[in-house]
Design an enzyme around this catalytic site. Structure first.
Site, PDB file in Angstrom:
ATOM      1  N   ARG C   4       1.672  19.754 -37.622  1.00 25.93           N
ATOM      2  CA  ARG C   4       2.951  19.048 -37.555  1.00 25.93           C
ATOM      3  C   ARG C   4       2.837  17.664 -36.929  1.00 25.93           C
ATOM      4  O   ARG C   4       3.804  16.912 -36.953  1.00 25.93           O
ATOM      5  CB  ARG C   4       3.995  19.892 -36.839  1.00 25.93           C
ATOM      6  N   TYR C   5       1.692  17.350 -36.370  1.00 25.96           N
ATOM      7  CA  TYR C   5       1.502  16.000 -35.811  1.00 25.96           C
ATOM      8  C   TYR C   5       0.390  15.266 -36.557  1.00 25.96           C
ATOM      9  O   TYR C   5      -0.392  14.522 -35.971  1.00 25.96           O
ATOM     10  CB  TYR C   5       1.185  16.074 -34.314  1.00 25.96           C
ATOM     11  N   THR C  96     -33.434  10.755 -40.529  1.00 25.57           N
ATOM     12  CA  THR C  96     -33.082  12.002 -39.853  1.00 25.57           C
ATOM     13  C   THR C  96     -31.608  12.297 -40.107  1.00 25.57           C
ATOM     14  O   THR C  96     -30.859  11.426 -40.554  1.00 25.57           O
ATOM     15  CB  THR C  96     -33.286  11.919 -38.331  1.00 25.57           C
ATOM     16  N   HIS C 144      12.168   2.116  -8.655  1.00 23.20           N
ATOM     17  CA  HIS C 144      12.286   3.431  -8.005  1.00 23.20           C
ATOM     18  C   HIS C 144      13.451   4.244  -8.557  1.00 23.20           C
ATOM     19  O   HIS C 144      13.961   5.133  -7.881  1.00 23.20           O
ATOM     20  CB  HIS C 144      12.454   3.272  -6.490  1.00 23.20           C
ATOM     21  N   GLN C 215     -32.626   7.816 -32.351  1.00 23.96           N
ATOM     22  CA  GLN C 215     -32.258   8.824 -33.338  1.00 23.96           C
ATOM     23  C   GLN C 215     -30.738   8.909 -33.440  1.00 23.96           C
ATOM     24  O   GLN C 215     -30.203   9.037 -34.522  1.00 23.96           O
ATOM     25  CB  GLN C 215     -32.854  10.200 -33.024  1.00 23.96           C
ATOM     26  N   SER C 265      20.108  22.233 -29.720  1.00 25.00           N
ATOM     27  CA  SER C 265      19.807  23.406 -28.923  1.00 25.00           C
ATOM     28  C   SER C 265      20.340  24.610 -29.667  1.00 25.00           C
ATOM     29  O   SER C 265      21.429  24.552 -30.256  1.00 25.00           O
ATOM     30  CB  SER C 265      20.478  23.289 -27.543  1.00 25.00           C
ATOM     31  N   SER C 266      19.577  25.701 -29.653  1.00 26.27           N
ATOM     32  CA  SER C 266      20.069  26.886 -30.361  1.00 26.27           C
ATOM     33  C   SER C 266      21.247  27.497 -29.622  1.00 26.27           C
ATOM     34  O   SER C 266      22.100  28.139 -30.214  1.00 26.27           O
ATOM     35  CB  SER C 266      18.942  27.914 -30.522  1.00 26.27           C
ATOM     36  N   LYS C 271      24.330  19.583 -27.372  1.00 27.90           N
ATOM     37  CA  LYS C 271      23.181  18.819 -26.889  1.00 27.90           C
ATOM     38  C   LYS C 271      22.653  17.800 -27.901  1.00 27.90           C
ATOM     39  O   LYS C 271      22.534  18.096 -29.082  1.00 27.90           O
ATOM     40  CB  LYS C 271      22.033  19.774 -26.523  1.00 27.90           C
ATOM     41  N   SER C 310     -20.317  19.292 -31.016  1.00 29.38           N
ATOM     42  CA  SER C 310     -19.133  20.158 -31.038  1.00 29.38           C
ATOM     43  C   SER C 310     -17.938  19.434 -30.432  1.00 29.38           C
ATOM     44  O   SER C 310     -16.813  19.561 -30.927  1.00 29.38           O
ATOM     45  CB  SER C 310     -19.415  21.465 -30.297  1.00 29.38           C
ATOM     46  N   GLU C 312     -17.320  16.268 -30.534  1.00 33.30           N
ATOM     47  CA  GLU C 312     -16.807  15.261 -31.462  1.00 33.30           C
ATOM     48  C   GLU C 312     -16.128  15.894 -32.677  1.00 33.30           C
ATOM     49  O   GLU C 312     -15.221  15.292 -33.248  1.00 33.30           O
ATOM     50  CB  GLU C 312     -17.942  14.334 -31.892  1.00 33.30           C
TER      51      GLU C 312
END
Lengths: 440, 440, 440, 440
Positions: C4-5, C96, C144, C215, C265-266, C271, C310, C312
């Site tokens: 979804r993103y 390689t 602030h 390499q 909101s459900s 909201k 892994s 990456e």
């Protein structure tokens, strides 16, 4: 350790004097047991205690020796010999530097954690007192920063209390994780030091015996320790952010204590800023920053390398001292937090009754309207209020699709309805006392 | 979830089907209790279970509805109505999306953690078997990557076993942290849903009741959960790094299993690389990366915001699935690790006896030489060996300042001396079985 | 990649098809140059392109082969041979796996970054349009969270615009960091592949030549890359948090677009929640989580190990795809942000003129009062207003120690005074266009 | 700042004296421009400089005042008034604390970065000298910790040199990021301070003008700064890990300098441990730990909050001071690294010629054997060598499927073959000097 965020009691745990005293005691306790086992002369152990028990070790001298030998424990032992005399040569028999260093660190971390546990108790006490005080002080609950439904200020604080109870358990567990003693000699085989020495010293220091040390105490323990501190810091941040929100000009439901004489801004004399909780937000970030290096410390090479050492010279004092300071500061802020129930009431009214929309929704569905139709009806009228076009109850009464009479609608706007289970939650959190003695 | 590091069992926990099934069960259990409390018709609850119990929910349809209503739980409930019929309107009375979502997540995390606990048991079993097998296989212990003193390969593995025992306890504690159920309605006041519903659903799902939820389950729990996983990942890394070191060409004391048909390098056909443990090193980094965002999720605004959601859509499946894969892979590597005791023996001899330098040092001091003079004498001769000029014992015998006779020196080079406490450590770690039945 | 993103364009960069196509092209370009250098037959290179140029590689088949040979690039090359025929044996001569894999990754990261650069342009365009639109829309500036002094909404957006200009430069720099090609053979010595091949392929792919590869392409580049993405994510978070604040019920100066049909909101139909910016806040945390593992990837052992791989496989697609999504979402939010100038005006008035306290302070000191006395006088009157006791200007006029006449005091409360340098800042940020054509 | 990892020059940047001196200069330069603009009397500016230019500010006194006013800049200004006299009341007109604090921080970070740039130059110089010295010193290249193919020690160092060239560029870019001056007054509108003052002070301090400050300098700059430092730290770690590997007992191709008088281990006098590079590994972790809090500092609320401040009091000195120390230490280690070419040669021979397997593979395919058959033939013979059954060249000569004559096989084992492009790489990295004057 940033001086302005450091209490003396916490700093003392990490003072060179403290460290050398613990190191001496480990060595001297070990000597006692070795004497008992006949490895070294009993007389040597006696003299060592006699001359060393109240010795004031000289960090500068130790540094000076270390500059020559480039080894911290050898430098310490050399200095002990200077103070205690030739009997000191019986110290450290079959032990390695890590036996002393790691066990010393365990003692320091235990002491630091004991302070943290006291601090959390202060936070808990302040939260409890204020939660009971404001048990039935109505205020709006907000999700997404948007008014949702009524709650009480006491309920908010009860939630934070429960979280700090967990914080306390996490700190207790963290202390348990790191409270071990290892005196197992080179690569941890006890080849030159008997396991009985380790057991004896552990007992004297109130530590558990480390089941397998590989010269060092395994660093998964310390990783777990700093992770626990970081979670506690995150809990501090959550409460700090709550207070910062409540002090916002537009909200102003609570305010940090502001002393006479204090200046909020050099340029704007009218300012009263939540600087303590902003500071706590920052300190939380600092304490959390210890987690990643502590985890990177776990995979030491083979039986040990010393890459963890520089990391721990930083994070052990910094994270414990700053967390101690933060917890104390937080306790003070909660204790003296200025609460404005009248502003809470004003804010609660701000949305013209929209905070009751769910009750209307439920009443409509219980009247037989489908969930979807009920939702649409309530939302339609709510959006008009949102746009400032009028009052929610009025719109509902006027809406022909809202199948509730005025007599049915009006009680749905009763605030007390929302507080009927406050006692239930307080009983869960504070036990009998929380449930029954709000006024006390 | 990176497909190549994902086991089906672990992925299933996070499949949409699984999620929707749990969501339905939460809603349906809640309906049962609501029916009992007279909030909704008993018949409705019965029909909901009848039609929904074995329903296959359609994720595509739910996605389609969500694209319209932009709300995931409403989309789900709408689809439930399509499948179950009009009785579904009685579902979710007084509940919020978070009641369902957070409790569903708790169930999923519990299941994921149950897999992890099984995985750790596999790692422990493999470590124990190999530790007992190599209990007395001598090898050199290394500090700083440099030969230190003799140890046994079994002792190395026993240390990792003890660490994974702690890993297991940490996972059990982490599971305890997140195994809570919250059904407390908007802003957590139970205004429209009775606490009895929460208690009932919690019981049905094997969860504890969340003492105070503020619409959401507090995220300090999840932060602690991911921190625990990260410490476990770090322990994986430590063992992986050990194996990588042992497989180095110059060391070659152990080797990952290498299948017939496997190709180590596309260019260099002679290569046999520790790619499994290198992979585990990387996976550990990945699993750890969940910690910081999990901690940043704690300070949600007021009663909740939804910033945690996108984070958790990533880290919950990723960290649990990859850790599951890593633990399984690790168990396999340990189980089938090819160990070369003869190379261990060869390496142990490599330093011409220098690994015994400490015993000589101790013997000298016990003969009355000062610690400093003893150290200097041993180091002086050791450095000659280091430079390849000859044999340590020979040099010591020839050194007039070494006040030990040949008869005193020779036994100091006995390997067995170092293993006399292997049993002690095994008894600590494996209990009676570890202590007594090495051969079994 | 969380579906979804994920935008399709961004996911395509990381699709197996894309990857295999790039791998083929690298091998085939290399073959061209090798043919020119006489290393392989020209005819082979020709046939390889002819048969492979438009080939559709079969990821399932490649996976199948990999399960046997346990080597991804060998699996790919074997499949190429299946498709292209025996000429494929001339591919990969002296190369390689890393030559192909790392250069492929560079191409993918470049493409991903090009998308990100487009995305930032969308954010910049939206920010600029809205900044110019609201260049002179007054609102209160807050430090602030407390009202400070007046500013304009356009100035706020101009600040974010300047930050995203920096984001763009950081992405451009990050792209530059990782846009290198390495074809240097085993351990990077070019022993079996001529540097000319690397130069030729780099040129064809629009990459720079990696000066020294061992390499692998050194991973400090990738660490810097993900750090840059993380800073951009943090800038997204800052703007998202600003919008979340502005949408708070009590503030409501701006609101995310809210579609007809959307449900906030459900449970609470009234909201309207800032869920898009809350989501962006979470996505920022996710993108940032790539930084630590990327940095831990730098210290590969000797000429290379494969622990980075892994990591990456996770962070390369995840961080780029989610950042792409987040930037697009942010551009949409800014573009369609609903701004309420009337609420801004109302909030600006809320403090009864206190936002002008600094001007009064400055006027008093310029009248000759000491800084300390001036501050005390202003603060004393401000605190009365803060406590709701009345109006700031009134109190000042009545205070005998305030040495300013009414005629001197009143102009100090002019709002326009604060906006006299808006043009200056706009000219700095938007150049001539920003400075002169606000209305355009 | 951990004292033992702190150079005086680096600590001085963060000393209170330094900070107060910079603060005074910012205020006094601003006063000069204000005097020129007619905002304050020229005479006041003159007196301020006259009395303050060489003043020694008293940190204790400032602390004392801060304890009362609870505001650091007001405390400073009050002390300035004590020292400079009544003219000091003209200071800080229309400015805010952040104008002074943030610009002071910029000056401090610039100075700290200038030290880091010098440090990197030392590392580069040492790497270059040693790379040229060992340009043609053969050693084995290792992938996955396994012998791969021959390389030279100079090539290894050249790779690190190239990485530290990038480190230098990253530091230069990081300095550019944070070298800005903001004097824009409350919420950054210049309402009470003219932009000309900012431009003047910026110019005097060698800083750029911050295009849009919102009272504070935006923190994305600092996040980028600490990210850059963290990448440099990771590069230090990579080189440190390389040296630690090379010093392993079994490898011993290089060793850290070891001083006469140094003690490697308190228990094992024979030890020579790579403690400096282990220390660097740990310092790298510490420096990296600044990244996450720096990124969490970016999303300050509205025009500013002060949560970043406590974080920066920690990470600004700590990260810069420890990185400075680490770079210096690294330069020293490289400069004095003890290299053992004879051990490199010995290790290179260890695999009985297997490091030449790729050449054999290529020769076989060029003879017409398929890639797969060639690979199988080479691997089959290599595994025999791996198992210690004999010599690679011998096996190949004896294998009937190896379609190469002895005369064809033997030259494939020539070491020099691998070094033919060392000059190419050196020319890329060191330019003409690197390419042509190795002996110089």
């Amino acid at each position: 350790m940033i001086p302005r965020y450091t209490r003396k009691e916490a700093a003392d745990v990490w003072a060179p004097q403290t460290r050398f005293k613990i190191m001496f005691e480990i060595e001297a306790h070990a000597a006692d047991k070795m004497a008992e086992l006949g490895v070294i002369p009993r007389e040597a152990a006696r003299v060592i205690w006699e001359k060393g028990r109240n010795a004031v070790w000289n960090p500068d001298r130790i540094d000076e020796i270390e500059r020559e030998v480039k080894h911290d424990v050898i430098a310490f032992l050399t200095h002990v010999t200077e103070v205690v005399g030739p009997e000191a040569r019986f110290l450290h028999q079959g032990m390695t530097s890590s036996d002393v260093n790691d066990t010393t660190l365990a003692v320091q971390l235990v002491r630091a954690t004991d302070l943290l546990l006291e601090d959390v108790d202060l936070v808990l006490a302040a939260l409890k007192r204020r939660a009971l005080e404001h048990r039935m002080t109505p205020c709006v609950g907000r999700s997404h920063g948007i008014h949702a439904e009524p709650t009480t200020f006491g309920l908010k604080l009860a939630g934070h209390y429960a979280e700090f109870q967990r914080a306390k358990e996490r700190l207790a567990m963290a202390k348990f994780e790191i409270a071990t003693c290892a005196i197992s000699g080179a690569v941890g085989t006890f080849a030159n030091v008997a396991p009985e020495v380790e057991a004896y010293v552990a007992d004297k220091l109130g530590l558990a015996v480390e089941p397998v040390s590989t010269q060092v105490i395994p660093r998964d323990r310390h990783a777990a320790y700093f992770a626990a501190l970081a979670v506690v810091a995150s809990s501090i941040e959550r409460l700090a952010v709550e207070i910062r929100h409540l002090q916002r000009t537009e909200v102003l439901e609570a305010e940090e204590p502001f002393d006479p004489g204090q200046k909020g801004s050099s340029a704007m004399p009218h300012k009263r800023n939540p600087i303590l909780t902003e500071n706590l937000t920052g300190l939380a970030r600092l304490v959390r920053s210890a987690v990643t290096p502590a985890m990177e410390n776990v995979a030491l090479w083979h039986e040990r390398d010393i890459s963890h050492s520089s990391v721990e010279r930083g994070i052990c004092p910094d994270a414990t001292v700053h967390l101690d300071f933060a917890l104390r500061r937080l306790a003070g802020v909660v204790e003296r937090l200025v609460v404005y129930p009248e502003n809470m009431a004003k804010n609660l009214d701000r949305l013209g009754g929209l905070v009751h929309s769910q009750r209307v929704l439920l009443a409509l569905t219980q009247k037989g309207l489908s969930r979807e139709a009920s939702y649409a009806a309530v939302q339609r009228n709510a959006m008009k209020v949102w746009r400032g076009e009028g009052d929610f109850l009025g719109f509902l009464k006027a809406d022909p699709e809202v199948t509730l009479s005025d007599a049915e609608l009006e009680p749905l706007f009763d605030l007390g309805y929302h507080f009927k289970h406050v006692d239930t939650v307080f009983a869960r959190v504070f036990g009998e006392q929380g449930s029954l003695t709000a006024a006390a």
